[in-house]
Motif scaffolding. Structure first.
Motif, mmCIF file in Angstrom:
data_model
loop_
_atom_site.group_PDB
_atom_site.id
_atom_site.type_symbol
_atom_site.label_atom_id
_atom_site.label_comp_id
_atom_site.label_asym_id
_atom_site.label_seq_id
_atom_site.Cartn_x
_atom_site.Cartn_y
_atom_site.Cartn_z
ATOM 1 N N LEU A 501 0.833 -1.208 0.000
ATOM 2 C CA LEU A 501 0.000 0.000 0.000
ATOM 3 C C LEU A 501 0.866 1.255 0.000
ATOM 4 O O LEU A 501 0.613 2.201 -0.749
ATOM 5 C CB LEU A 501 -0.915 0.011 1.230
ATOM 6 C CG LEU A 501 -2.378 -0.380 1.027
ATOM 7 C CD1 LEU A 501 -2.479 -1.864 0.656
ATOM 8 C CD2 LEU A 501 -3.175 -0.115 2.300
ATOM 9 N N ARG A 502 1.907 1.228 0.827
ATOM 10 C CA ARG A 502 2.764 2.418 0.940
ATOM 11 C C ARG A 502 3.692 2.551 -0.267
ATOM 12 O O ARG A 502 3.984 3.658 -0.707
ATOM 13 C CB ARG A 502 3.567 2.338 2.234
ATOM 14 C CG ARG A 502 2.688 2.452 3.484
ATOM 15 C CD ARG A 502 3.531 2.749 4.712
ATOM 16 N NE ARG A 502 2.687 3.089 5.848
ATOM 17 C CZ ARG A 502 2.464 2.274 6.879
ATOM 18 N NH1 ARG A 502 3.009 1.075 6.897
ATOM 19 N NH2 ARG A 502 1.705 2.664 7.884
ATOM 20 N N ASN A 505 1.738 4.018 -3.021
ATOM 21 C CA ASN A 505 1.530 5.443 -2.754
ATOM 22 C C ASN A 505 2.734 6.261 -3.202
ATOM 23 O O ASN A 505 2.593 7.392 -3.659
ATOM 24 C CB ASN A 505 1.269 5.638 -1.264
ATOM 25 C CG ASN A 505 0.916 7.071 -0.909
ATOM 26 O OD1 ASN A 505 -0.093 7.602 -1.341
ATOM 27 N ND2 ASN A 505 1.781 7.716 -0.138
ATOM 28 N N GLN A 506 3.938 5.688 -3.078
ATOM 29 C CA GLN A 506 5.138 6.389 -3.531
ATOM 30 C C GLN A 506 5.259 6.389 -5.048
ATOM 31 O O GLN A 506 5.824 7.320 -5.637
ATOM 32 C CB GLN A 506 6.366 5.730 -2.903
ATOM 33 C CG GLN A 506 6.424 5.866 -1.390
ATOM 34 C CD GLN A 506 7.572 5.066 -0.790
ATOM 35 O OE1 GLN A 506 7.975 4.029 -1.319
ATOM 36 N NE2 GLN A 506 8.101 5.537 0.329
ATOM 37 N N LYS A 508 2.881 6.662 -7.259
ATOM 38 C CA LYS A 508 1.815 7.345 -8.007
ATOM 39 C C LYS A 508 2.251 8.701 -8.547
ATOM 40 O O LYS A 508 1.661 9.204 -9.508
ATOM 41 C CB LYS A 508 0.585 7.531 -7.136
ATOM 42 C CG LYS A 508 0.758 8.552 -6.024
ATOM 43 C CD LYS A 508 -0.504 8.672 -5.205
ATOM 44 C CE LYS A 508 -0.401 9.786 -4.182
ATOM 45 N NZ LYS A 508 0.733 9.675 -3.280
ATOM 46 N N TYR A 513 -4.695 7.267 -7.248
ATOM 47 C CA TYR A 513 -4.364 6.042 -6.530
ATOM 48 C C TYR A 513 -5.663 5.513 -5.936
ATOM 49 O O TYR A 513 -6.289 6.156 -5.094
ATOM 50 C CB TYR A 513 -3.328 6.329 -5.447
ATOM 51 C CG TYR A 513 -2.904 5.145 -4.607
ATOM 52 C CD1 TYR A 513 -3.057 3.840 -5.055
ATOM 53 C CD2 TYR A 513 -2.328 5.333 -3.360
ATOM 54 C CE1 TYR A 513 -2.654 2.757 -4.285
ATOM 55 C CE2 TYR A 513 -1.917 4.268 -2.577
ATOM 56 C CZ TYR A 513 -2.086 2.979 -3.038
ATOM 57 O OH TYR A 513 -1.689 1.908 -2.275
ATOM 58 N N VAL A 542 -7.001 3.919 5.089
ATOM 59 C CA VAL A 542 -6.267 4.945 4.332
ATOM 60 C C VAL A 542 -5.698 5.998 5.268
ATOM 61 O O VAL A 542 -4.547 6.437 5.128
ATOM 62 C CB VAL A 542 -7.194 5.575 3.274
ATOM 63 C CG1 VAL A 542 -6.551 6.808 2.664
ATOM 64 C CG2 VAL A 542 -7.525 4.563 2.187
ATOM 65 N N GLN A 546 -1.688 6.472 6.138
ATOM 66 C CA GLN A 546 -1.196 7.757 5.647
ATOM 67 C C GLN A 546 -0.832 7.690 4.161
ATOM 68 O O GLN A 546 0.248 8.090 3.740
ATOM 69 C CB GLN A 546 0.009 8.228 6.466
ATOM 70 C CG GLN A 546 -0.346 8.543 7.920
ATOM 71 C CD GLN A 546 0.831 9.097 8.693
ATOM 72 O OE1 GLN A 546 1.953 8.574 8.596
ATOM 73 N NE2 GLN A 546 0.600 10.138 9.447
ATOM 74 N N VAL A 547 -1.764 7.144 3.399
ATOM 75 C CA VAL A 547 -1.605 7.115 1.946
ATOM 76 C C VAL A 547 -2.700 7.976 1.330
ATOM 77 O O VAL A 547 -3.781 8.122 1.899
ATOM 78 C CB VAL A 547 -1.678 5.674 1.396
ATOM 79 C CG1 VAL A 547 -0.527 4.839 1.924
ATOM 80 C CG2 VAL A 547 -3.004 5.023 1.741
ATOM 81 N N LYS A 548 -2.401 8.545 0.182
ATOM 82 C CA LYS A 548 -3.356 9.415 -0.499
ATOM 83 C C LYS A 548 -4.081 8.604 -1.571
ATOM 84 O O LYS A 548 -3.704 8.610 -2.750
ATOM 85 C CB LYS A 548 -2.632 10.606 -1.116
ATOM 86 C CG LYS A 548 -1.949 11.485 -0.073
ATOM 87 C CD LYS A 548 -1.197 12.638 -0.715
ATOM 88 C CE LYS A 548 -0.525 13.493 0.348
ATOM 89 N NZ LYS A 548 0.232 14.624 -0.257
ATOM 90 N N ALA A 549 -5.093 7.887 -1.123
ATOM 91 C CA ALA A 549 -5.765 6.953 -2.010
ATOM 92 C C ALA A 549 -7.275 7.083 -1.875
ATOM 93 O O ALA A 549 -7.797 7.471 -0.831
ATOM 94 C CB ALA A 549 -5.351 5.519 -1.689
ATOM 95 N N ARG A 666 7.648 8.487 5.441
ATOM 96 C CA ARG A 666 7.265 9.718 4.757
ATOM 97 C C ARG A 666 8.416 10.693 4.656
ATOM 98 O O ARG A 666 8.365 11.637 3.889
ATOM 99 C CB ARG A 666 6.095 10.381 5.499
ATOM 100 C CG ARG A 666 4.830 9.544 5.497
ATOM 101 C CD ARG A 666 3.779 10.129 6.409
ATOM 102 N NE ARG A 666 3.373 11.454 6.010
ATOM 103 C CZ ARG A 666 2.406 11.714 5.136
ATOM 104 N NH1 ARG A 666 1.756 10.713 4.578
ATOM 105 N NH2 ARG A 666 2.071 12.941 4.824
#
Length: 868
Positions: A501-502, A505-506, A508, A513, A542, A546-549, A666
């Motif tokens: 998941l993380r 996120n990196q 994208k 996402y 989410v 701490q992912v922007k999805a 992060r």
């Protein structure tokens, strides 16, 4: 709306009643007109008319009044439009001391009570106790007390108006002043001339002088601040919305009546004072109403009545809003006492809390120094109301349709601008400080999170703007130079997929996402949709990760069909996934990362902040080794093939749980080891050598690896590209071409040449077609041997980082302690024959075995461009 039970929301909806609030029993006149009129008059109507006209003159005084009421009228329109609870009219209790402290009472020679800090504190505390007692006993007693004070103020004003006509010309002695050397100055007199055109002519223009109570030179801004400070109070009726019989009608009607009434009273007093009083009397005796009154004590009664009524209005309005804030837990235990209510719903706890806060201010003394700050906070409150109405209007929400429609976004915007302008005109320091304080409070509340049932206008505004710009995002205008990965990550159980998941996120790079999940089932055989209740858990995931999805869930008889649904319908307009990301299908037992990730550590009571249950209770435990899977190997490869048929790029992620933790953080920390990102842009299962690295798929691998290096957590990682040469190809030539291409693509990387493809005949290469290797059993054995050889080649290069000896990704370190953190491999297309899908998956397993974290990627669309 049935689930929205927030006390503050219910308080704002005006039409809702409940046990938390007393019965609505106040009429428009008693609940809105009376408190608003008394708050807008305060003491200015008795003690500051002469101050304003004496310094500013009639013309500028009228101009000030028009400007002040123009600002108030704009806010009134917004209040009427949203018909809801407004800001607190603070400072009413401050006015009590202002009447008994200072030269206003001394100037008339009528000093009734002893003066000094201790006496003033005593008087203020006694009167505050009286006001607090009235408010504590409920809105009914408050309404009756307000009506009594309204009668007293009206009688006092009537006597003043009659006195202007009935009293003849007279000279009024001015309280003697002391000179600079301490000696007394000669006695002076002000003159009440009766109606006189010469007096009016002399009073038309401005004549700013020193304020005899402070010794400060007056200006337009300082006089306007005093006038505006007295005219505020338009929220007094709106603050009582919870006590009104029909608030949606009473607030607009009552507030407008009060504003119009007070406006004409102020204008009448300005004209009468300008016609009958000379400049000396106006500037040197702010309490001259008593001197010209037929019965002076009645004026004194009016002064105290307005002060007390404004204090009651402020205290009871503040308590209602304070109670609502407390019940929404916006400030935690700090406001907990304000939750206490009587059986009848009277918030006596909030009243006592407000009383205590005002008492602390009285102890501080020097209340005159707070005048500018209080006025600025009035303006902040009015600007906030205008901004709220402006936001609702701009959001174009269908449910915002007020019955009061004498407003527009122009009036709201003008109201905000006017309030901000007057704030800085009155006191730049107080204005800047108040805005900073509001910003800090907003940031605090945003960080803590408010009740979900509020209904945030910011969400409506975002929806309106996003919809507008999505319509302008034309897919026909897409260009490769602006390409970015837009990922759809299919997740079965997030407990075993947190590192992936993380990592996604990196990858994208500011693109879309989407976390996708397929729930198996058939809606025809179910009583309700099982997907909708799951969204809350996934959105909490989410937040915790701490992912922007975004989250997209679907119900389908099979995972493959569900994946097809998500690939087709996820996203909107020009923001749709162009890359499918899947975890690798192998026999390794899934890990429960919820147990080891600090962000998912269990709270002691099993619930997160805000009362939501922990995620461990919302997602099932990972699949036990050997247990049946929701997806078969056949369907897994078929899903990959489906995505490629839909012209989607595909990324298969293996062993992401072994990624260095600092690379998934992060920040941009400094790892103890040198990490490499290795890219093999050639299909290792089709060893041809030559320019195979320049195909679309190879460039997709280079682009994804480069994007990962742009992430702060991967800045220090070194990119290595392995160029595979044929057995008969001379070293150097292909590397030069590749370096030229990398230069054009602005990619900084180390290039290494390796020999690959020895022993592979031309006939075998001709039979290899897009991963569909051979038709016989002997060919399958050769393909397995080829995949094993490719795997050995990659592992050997991983073990030779910086000249180190051979070894695997776990133990092989070079001289500088470097390791391969992530490997990108070329993903061949699945074979055209579905019967060979299991064999294809077995080859991928052999190819990527024991390589550590690996991404097998296949790109189908151009993603790089050498143009600017």
């Amino acid at each position: 709306m049935a689930s929205e039970n927030s006390p503050l929301l219910a308080y704002r909806l005006l039409g809702e009643e409940g046990a938390a609030f007393p019965a609505r029993k106040l009429s428009t006149f008693l609940g809105v007109v009376v408190p608003t009129v008394l708050s807008m008059f305060s003491i200015v109507v008795f003690l500051r008319i002469g101050f304003v006209v004496g310094h500013a003159g009639l013309l500028q005084a009228l101009a000030m009044l028009l400007v002040a009421y123009f600002i108030l009228a704009l806010t009134v329109l917004s209040v009427c439009a949203i018909a809801t609870n407004g800001a607190v009219r603070g400072g009413g209790a401050y006015c009590i001391l202002q009447q008994m402290d200072g030269d206003a009472t001394k100037s008339s020679g009528l000093q009734v009570l002893p003066q000094g800090y201790g006496w003033n504190l005593l008087y203020g505390s006694l009167l505050l106790g009286l006001v607090g007692g009235v408010c504590t006993l409920g809105a009914g007693l408050y309404a009756r007390a307000s009506f009594l004070t309204f009668l007293l103020v009206s009688g006092s004003l009537a006597s003043v108006l009659v006195s202007f006509v009935a009293v003849g010309p007279k000279s009024i002695p001015i309280t003697p002043r002391h000179g600079t050397n301490g000696s007394s100055l000669p006695p002076r007199f002000g003159h009440f001339t009766g109606f006189n055109s010469s007096t009016l002519k002399d009073n038309l223009g401005a004549s700013y002088a020193q304020d005899y109570t402070t010794g400060t030179m007056m200006t337009f801004a300082s006089v306007f601040a005093v006038l505006f400070n007295g005219c505020t109070g338009i929220m007094a009726g709106a603050n009582m919305s919870g006590e009104l019989k029909d608030p949606s009608r009473a607030i607009p009607l009552g507030t407008i009546i009060a504003v119009v009434y007070t406006f004409f009273i102020y204008i009448l007093l300005f004209f009468l004072s300008s016609f009958t009083c000379d400049r000396t009397l106006l500037q040197e005796d702010y309490g001259f109403f008593r001197a010209i009154s037929l019965w002076p004590p009645l004026v004194l009664i009016g002064i105290y009545a307005t002060a007390i009524s404004a204090s009651m209005s402020s205290l009871i309005g503040a308590s209602r809003i304070l109670q609502a804030l407390a019940q929404d837990d916006l400030f935690g235990v700090i406001l907990a006492p304000a939750k206490l209510v009587s059986r009848g719903g009277n918030p006596w706890g909030a009243v006592l809390y407000s009383w205590g806060l005002v008492q602390l201010v009285l102890l501080a003394g020097k209340l005159n120094t707070l005048a500018a700050v209080v006025t600025v906070f009035y303006l902040v409150a009015y600007a906030a109301v205008d901004l709220s109405c402006l936001s609702l209007e701009w959001a174009s929400a269908p449910n915002f349709r007020p019955t009061f429609n004498l407003f527009s976004w122009h009036t709201c915007l003008l109201g905000v601008a006017s309030c901000l302008l007057m704030m800085f005109l009155i006191s730049p320091g107080a204005a800047g400080g108040s805005l900073l304080l509001m910003g800090l409070l907003s940031a605090l509340l945003t960080a803590r999170g408010g009740p979900s049932s509020w209904g945030y206008v910011s969400q409506a505004l975002l929806f309106h703007q996003v919809r507008k710009y999505l319509l302008r995002l034309d897919v026909r205008k897409e260009h490769v130079k602006f390409w970015r990965p837009q990922l759809l990550l299919l997740v079965g159980n997030p407990r075993g997929a947190l590192p992936l998941l993380r990592l996604a996120n990196q990858l994208k790079k500011g693109g879309l996402y989407v976390l996708g999940h397929v729930t198996l089932g058939d809606l025809d055989s179910l009583p309700s949709d099982p997907v909708q209740p799951q969204y809350g858990a996934w959105l909490s995931l989410v937040d915790r990760a701490q992912v922007k999805a975004f989250v997209d869930l679907t119900l389908s008889p099979s995972v493959r069909q569900g994946a097809q649904h998500l690939l087709r319908i996820s996203g909107l307009g020009g923001m749709k996934p162009n890359t499918l990301v899947l975890g690798f299908y192998d026999d390794s037992p899934p890990q429960d990362h919820f147990l080891t990730d600090p962000a998912f550590s269990e709270p002691e009571d099993g619930t997160w902040e805000g009362g939501s249950p922990s995620l461990s209770t919302l997602f099932p435990p990972p699949r036990a080794p050997g247990s049946p899977r929701a997806l078969s190997p056949q369907d897994y490869v078929a899903t990959v093939a489906d995505a490629l048929k839909m012209n989607k790029n595909v990324v298969l992620a293996r062993a992401c749980g072994a990624l260095p933790p600092e690379r998934l953080s992060r920040g941009s920390g400094s790892p103890s080891q040198i990490h490499h990102v290795d890219v093999w842009p050639l299909n290792l299962l089709r060893p041809r050598g030559g320019p195979g690295y320049v195909d679309v798929c190879g460039l997709f691998l280079l682009q994804m690896a480069t994007i990962l290096g742009m992430v702060p957590a991967w800045h220090s990682a070194r990119l290595r590209i392995f160029l595979c040469l044929g057995p008969e190809e001379a070293p150097g030539a292909a590397e030069g071409r590749l370096r030229a291409l990398l230069s054009q693509l602005r990619i900084r990387a180390e290039v290494r040449e390796v020999v690959w493809g020895e022993g592979t005949s031309d006939r075998e290469q001709e039979e290899e077609v897009e991963g569909d290797f051979v038709n016989g059993g002997q060919g399958e054995a050769e393909a397995e041997s080829l995949a094993a050889s490719a795997n050995a080649l990659v592992r050997a290069q991983q073990g030779q980082c910086n000249g180190g000896g051979p070894g695997g990704p776990e133990g092989g370190e070079g001289k500088e302690g470097s390791i391969t953190a992530l490997t990108f491999l070329y993903l061949p297309r699945p074979p055209a024959d579905p019967s060979r899908y299991p064999r294809y998956l077995a080859l991928l397993e052999t190819l990527s075995r024991d390589l550590g974290p690996t991404l097998l990627a296949h790109g189908v669309t151009p993603v790089t461009c050498t143009d600017l």
